[in-house]
Design an enzyme around this catalytic site. Structure first.
Site, PDB file in Angstrom:
ATOM      1  CB  CYS A  98      28.921 -27.025   2.125  1.00  0.00           C
ATOM      2  SG  CYS A  98      27.488 -26.398   3.024  1.00  0.00           S
ATOM      3  CG  ASN A  99      30.173 -20.978   1.077  1.00  0.00           C
ATOM      4  OD1 ASN A  99      29.777 -21.582   0.090  1.00  0.00           O
ATOM      5  ND2 ASN A  99      31.176 -20.134   1.034  1.00  0.00           N
ATOM      6  CG  HIS A 126      22.838 -24.608  -3.507  1.00  0.00           C
ATOM      7  ND1 HIS A 126      23.557 -25.165  -2.483  1.00  0.00           N
ATOM      8  CD2 HIS A 126      21.897 -25.526  -3.854  1.00  0.00           C
ATOM      9  CE1 HIS A 126      23.081 -26.367  -2.204  1.00  0.00           C
ATOM     10  NE2 HIS A 126      22.071 -26.616  -3.030  1.00  0.00           N
ATOM     11  CB  CYS A 176      25.463 -20.190  -0.708  1.00  0.00           C
ATOM     12  SG  CYS A 176      24.474 -21.686  -0.910  1.00  0.00           S
ATOM     13  CB  SER A 216      23.661 -29.140   2.263  1.00  0.00           C
ATOM     14  OG  SER A 216      23.524 -28.136   1.268  1.00  0.00           O
TER      15      SER A 216
HETATM   16  N1  DGL Z   1      25.598 -25.023  -0.544  1.00  0.00           N
HETATM   17  C1  DGL Z   1      25.569 -24.714   0.838  1.00  0.00           C
HETATM   18  C2  DGL Z   1      26.496 -23.547   1.152  1.00  0.00           C
HETATM   19  O1  DGL Z   1      27.436 -23.345   0.441  1.00  0.00           O
HETATM   20  C3  DGL Z   1      24.295 -24.473   1.592  1.00  0.00           C
HETATM   21  C4  DGL Z   1      22.965 -24.659   1.056  1.00  0.00           C
HETATM   22  C5  DGL Z   1      22.055 -25.124   2.174  1.00  0.00           C
HETATM   23  O2  DGL Z   1      22.097 -26.325   2.457  1.00  0.00           O
HETATM   24  O3  DGL Z   1      21.321 -24.293   2.743  1.00  0.00           O
HETATM   25  O4  DGL Z   1      26.302 -22.855   2.131  1.00  0.00           O
END
Ligand code: DGL
Length: 271
Positions: free
Chosen positions: A75-76, A191, A189, A13
């Site tokens: 992305c999870n 991030h 996640c 994302s």
């Molecule tokens: N990096 C994304 C994940 O691994 C999600 C971050 C998001 O867009 O809320 O879930």
């Protein structure tokens, strides 16, 4: 079409998946990568499962159509909502799909000493139950504590500030994990590795923090080798970025995530 010469497609994302790309660039230096950051539709973590499924399938389809030899969902939230559908798309197109969730669950289940595993993830990922299922499927009796962190990915995506407010936010998310005495925490996640030092300090040195990067890079290597599609040995492959949101801010924040230069390698992508 010479498949070994095609790039590996990676998407998230926003900038979070760069923590996965970072490991891939180190483990697979000869490969070319194209990374799609869907920052124009960030955040994924608070979208409904239906919205997320549609968006993730659209992105996956666009990358497959562009020509990739493998697709990595870094992305999870997207994996939790649309992993099965995207794997199906991949089978139809003859493109293998590698995702997060499963690899971290496997690592966590194998390294936890006391069987108490924490999962810190977006609300979408927690609501999907994807980690619960993945951990359960491994057949080891585990006590799983999941914490939904609605504010964390947005703080990080917009250029992490590391101020007192962020500290307080992270402390709040750690509270139930400390109470549950987890000895292993899945950063659910992509991030979150950027706040790993904060988490480690709050939870204690002995708590294992599990991220996806290494496991994903190893899975890519295995899959490409089995298909005889690894890039030929050479010094360094190329890496490029497609960005659905503001390119300059993606480049600025992304450079810190990747710890490699992004400038001159990113372009706007409308989808
Ligand atoms: N990096 C994304 C994940 O691994 C999600 C971050 C998001 O867009 O809320 O879930």
């Amino acid at each position: 079409m010479n498949r070994p010469l095609l790039p590996i497609g990676v998407f998230d994302s926003g900038v979070g998946g760069l923590t996965v790309l970072h490991e891939c660039l180190i483990s697979l230096p000869a490969e070319d990568f194209v990374y799609l950051g869907d920052s124009g539709h960030f955040p994924y973590g608070t979208k409904s499962a239906g919205e997320l499924r549609d968006r993730a399938q659209l992105i996956a389809g666009a990358l497959i159509e562009r020509g990739v030899k493998m697709l990595v969902i870094a992305c999870n939230s997207a994996t939790a909502a649309a992993g099965d559908e995207i794997r199906k798309l991949g089978v139809e197109a003859g493109v293998p799909v590698v995702t997060v969730v499963g690899p971290e669950a496997e690592i966590a289940a194998s390294i936890s000493g006391n069987g108490r595993v924490g999962v810190l993830a977006t609300p979408a990922t927690v609501a999907s139950g994807a980690y619960h299922r993945a951990l359960e499927d491994l057949g080891r009796p585990l006590t799983v504590t999941e914490v939904a962190a609605p504010d964390l990915a947005p703080i990080i995506q917009h250029g992490p500030t590391f101020d007192e407010e962020v500290l307080e936010t992270v402390r709040g998310y750690c509270e139930p994990l400390r109470k549950a005495e987890v000895d292993t925490l899945i950063l659910g996640c992509t991030h979150y590795p950027l706040v790993a030092p904060m988490l480690q300090r709050m939870l204690g040195r002995d708590v294992n923090l599990v991220t996806a990067g290494h496991a994903i890079a190893a899975a890519i290597q295995r899959e490409l080798a089995s298909r005889d599609e690894l890039a030929a040995e050479r010094s360094e492959g190329d890496y490029r970025f497609l960005v659905t949101g503001d390119v300059d801010s993606f480049v600025e924040v992304g450079t810190r995530f990747l710890q490699l230069p992004l400038a001159g390698r990113a372009e706007k992508f409308e989808i």
